[in-house]
Design a protein around this motif. Sequence first.
Motif, mmCIF file in Angstrom:
data_model
loop_
_atom_site.group_PDB
_atom_site.id
_atom_site.type_symbol
_atom_site.label_atom_id
_atom_site.label_comp_id
_atom_site.label_asym_id
_atom_site.label_seq_id
_atom_site.Cartn_x
_atom_site.Cartn_y
_atom_site.Cartn_z
ATOM 1 N N UNK A 1 0.841 -1.194 0.000
ATOM 2 C CA UNK A 1 0.000 0.000 0.000
ATOM 3 C C UNK A 1 0.881 1.250 0.000
ATOM 4 N N UNK A 2 0.703 2.156 -0.938
ATOM 5 C CA UNK A 2 1.496 3.395 -0.958
ATOM 6 C C UNK A 2 1.009 4.363 0.113
ATOM 7 N N UNK A 3 1.852 5.335 0.495
ATOM 8 C CA UNK A 3 1.411 6.350 1.465
ATOM 9 C C UNK A 3 0.213 7.128 0.950
ATOM 10 N N UNK A 4 -0.646 7.511 1.857
ATOM 11 C CA UNK A 4 -1.834 8.256 1.479
ATOM 12 C C UNK A 4 -1.458 9.666 1.044
ATOM 13 N N UNK A 5 -1.936 10.125 -0.111
ATOM 14 C CA UNK A 5 -1.625 11.501 -0.544
ATOM 15 C C UNK A 5 -2.262 12.513 0.397
ATOM 16 N N UNK A 6 -1.528 13.599 0.633
ATOM 17 C CA UNK A 6 -2.019 14.635 1.536
ATOM 18 C C UNK A 6 -2.924 15.641 0.842
ATOM 19 N N UNK A 7 -2.826 15.726 -0.450
ATOM 20 C CA UNK A 7 -3.643 16.682 -1.207
ATOM 21 C C UNK A 7 -4.253 15.967 -2.399
ATOM 22 N N UNK A 8 -5.581 16.017 -2.505
ATOM 23 C CA UNK A 8 -6.301 15.391 -3.610
ATOM 24 C C UNK A 8 -7.233 16.431 -4.227
ATOM 25 N N UNK A 9 -7.164 16.563 -5.534
ATOM 26 C CA UNK A 9 -8.046 17.454 -6.277
ATOM 27 C C UNK A 9 -8.720 16.661 -7.383
ATOM 28 N N UNK B 1 -0.428 20.677 -1.091
ATOM 29 C CA UNK B 1 -1.648 21.240 -1.654
ATOM 30 C C UNK B 1 -1.347 22.440 -2.542
ATOM 31 N N UNK B 2 -0.448 23.308 -2.102
ATOM 32 C CA UNK B 2 -0.136 24.502 -2.887
ATOM 33 C C UNK B 2 0.518 24.132 -4.216
ATOM 34 N N UNK B 3 1.459 23.193 -4.155
ATOM 35 C CA UNK B 3 2.155 22.774 -5.377
ATOM 36 C C UNK B 3 1.177 22.150 -6.370
ATOM 37 N N UNK B 4 0.306 21.256 -5.881
ATOM 38 C CA UNK B 4 -0.647 20.602 -6.770
ATOM 39 C C UNK B 4 -1.658 21.598 -7.329
ATOM 40 N N UNK C 1 -5.311 29.368 -5.906
ATOM 41 C CA UNK C 1 -6.267 28.412 -5.318
ATOM 42 C C UNK C 1 -6.738 28.964 -3.978
ATOM 43 N N UNK C 2 -7.334 30.140 -4.002
ATOM 44 C CA UNK C 2 -7.636 30.833 -2.757
ATOM 45 C C UNK C 2 -8.691 30.111 -1.941
ATOM 46 N N UNK C 3 -9.717 29.580 -2.566
ATOM 47 C CA UNK C 3 -10.837 28.984 -1.828
ATOM 48 C C UNK C 3 -10.709 27.471 -1.855
ATOM 49 N N UNK C 4 -9.932 26.907 -0.945
ATOM 50 C CA UNK C 4 -9.780 25.460 -0.873
ATOM 51 C C UNK C 4 -11.074 24.833 -0.362
#
Length: 684
Positions: A338-346, A413-416, A564-567
Amino acid sequence: RPGRGARLPDRPQRATPGAEEAARALPAPSALTGPAPGGFVTAPAPSSAHRLPFRAGAMVPRLVPGCARGFFGRWAARAPPASAEQRAWAAAPRAPVRRDSSGASCGAPPVPLTRERYPVQRLPFSEVCKDDLAAFERLIPGRVVTGPEEVQASNVDWLRSLRGCSQVLLRPRTTREVSGILRYCHERNLAVTPQGGNTSMVGGSVPVFDEIVLSTSLMDQVLSFQDVSGALVCQAGCVLERLSRYVEQRGFTMPLDLGAKGSCHIGGNVATHAGGLRLLRYGSLRGTVLGLEVVLADGTVLDCLTSLRKDNTGYDVKQLFIGSEGTLGVITAVSLLCPPQPRAVNVAFLGCPGFAEVLQTFRTCREMLGEILSAFEFMDTECMQLVGRHLCLACPVRESPFYVLVETSGSSADHDAEKLTALLEHALGSGLLTDGTVATDERRIKALWALRERVPEALSRDGYVFKYDLSLPLERLYDLVGAVRSRLGPRARRVVGYGHLGERPRFAAFAALWPRLRLALGGRVCGCGVPAPPWAAPRVLWGVLAGVPYAPARGKLKGGARPWAAQGRWVRWSEPRGRWGQGPRRPGTLASSVCVPAGDGNLHLNVTADAFSTTLLAALEPFVYEWTAERRGSVSAEHGLGFRKKDVLGYSKPPEAQLLMRQLKALLDPKGILNPYKVLPSRA
């Protein structure tokens, strides 16, 4: 951390694949007295007195001005209040579904027996007698099911097009019990059909005649989990969705995701080599399965349940059983990485004016998103109409000929967000998109995924479904849909196409890319026409190998607003408001020379009709398979062969390969008792 023998929480009864998750993600109809979150509109159920024809334009949420800052001025979607009819329909009581002995719900036509619909003859297996039932009762006390109503559910496939006549359902809990059952069946020459969640699309998990059904539903224990490496060891009967929750609580994610995750078992996923929605990011199960425990036809237990990633000791035996569909052995336990869970998903849900734009959007995603691209799904407008008509789910964007779902998964999150914003601006400015919406909130992400995952459920409610799961070159992927529509004409109720766009080999053209690699590592230019700093060399190296140009951060929007101001909110746009932070490319840069070659894609071709028709079937087959074979495609991309496709294996496998498959079957199952009438053609 639970140790060996940890049991997953009790699960409810089997539901329609994907329905449970989508029901939690979308607002309930009774909650429509005010604006629905995320702009989704739940349409009223059609009645005999008042039917609402599906019109995509009528289902698009109306737009009201929202926050002025952010991406394209940031429009917020709001749903209109529910009508009196909607509220009355939501409050109306509903009776539970009752089924008769043929597996049909009351009022629905019964499912015909497979032996009556298809020209298949029973092989000379023994029939179950009272002595056999007594022997099974000694092996698994209290878990031998012979009641007609209980057994009948295991005789009918999920598509309700195949029905066996088995009278015995066995429910073991341990590998030892499975071994005892198969040893006895091998001695008595009794045929056995292994069954997990019974979500097969090709009839691979239901009996054809009176085979004994061996269910793994009670084998649902997690045996171990290593929170450093992410190695999960569990029994084969664990439901995929509950495994996903189990590992997510420990900071990891399952490398496999399916629309049927609420019902399918991990053992069945491995046995059918299921592809799923995360193949683009994590690869196939042949790479993520570390080990297997398998019981052979004579009861021999093959323990290859290792958790090692590196084991170069001869033949990789476990690969024989991945994709074998229970014909070589019964998988009882699985070791999975199982890979690590991603911290940012869009997740972005986009509209495209044509399939050529879908392909170009996919290419642009590979170039601009790179390593964070985790899924790319497409479906045509017919699919969206079915989802709206039968499941009362509204389209969140304006009506388009095609729709694309793009998912990104990363650690920042910012990078993605910067990469996704740049992609969407570029695609919209290039005319690739007509409309779109983006979600970063978990509940709205599930709601967007439900539009894609529940397409098979909507199709099953439209009538009898002829399903084809094909792999084709990307440039010819959707041509088959048009060819079938022209061939069938008004004889078919609906012909739709949806699927995934696939991965490509990354290292095949390494030698050809070496001059560009030297140029990139030399610090001269990078993907956006800007000199690459020395510290970016590893990233540039990966980008060249993957066919993705390096692109540095592009800064901020005009006026200092972050892109991406409004997450966590829905984002809608219709018109481009200019491009930002991207200078003109200089000729000869890496971005102008690196392109993404066309790989293969997975097309799910579905034809619905009022009822099963031999005339319609004759018009579809072998036309669909011949068309696919002429273009060097595969007749089964991820569903397997099962009972439906066993006789079309020759369109994708040469005679030498088929002969080798038969020899393997004869070696491991000489009496042919494991899942007979499946995978291998009826005649050599």
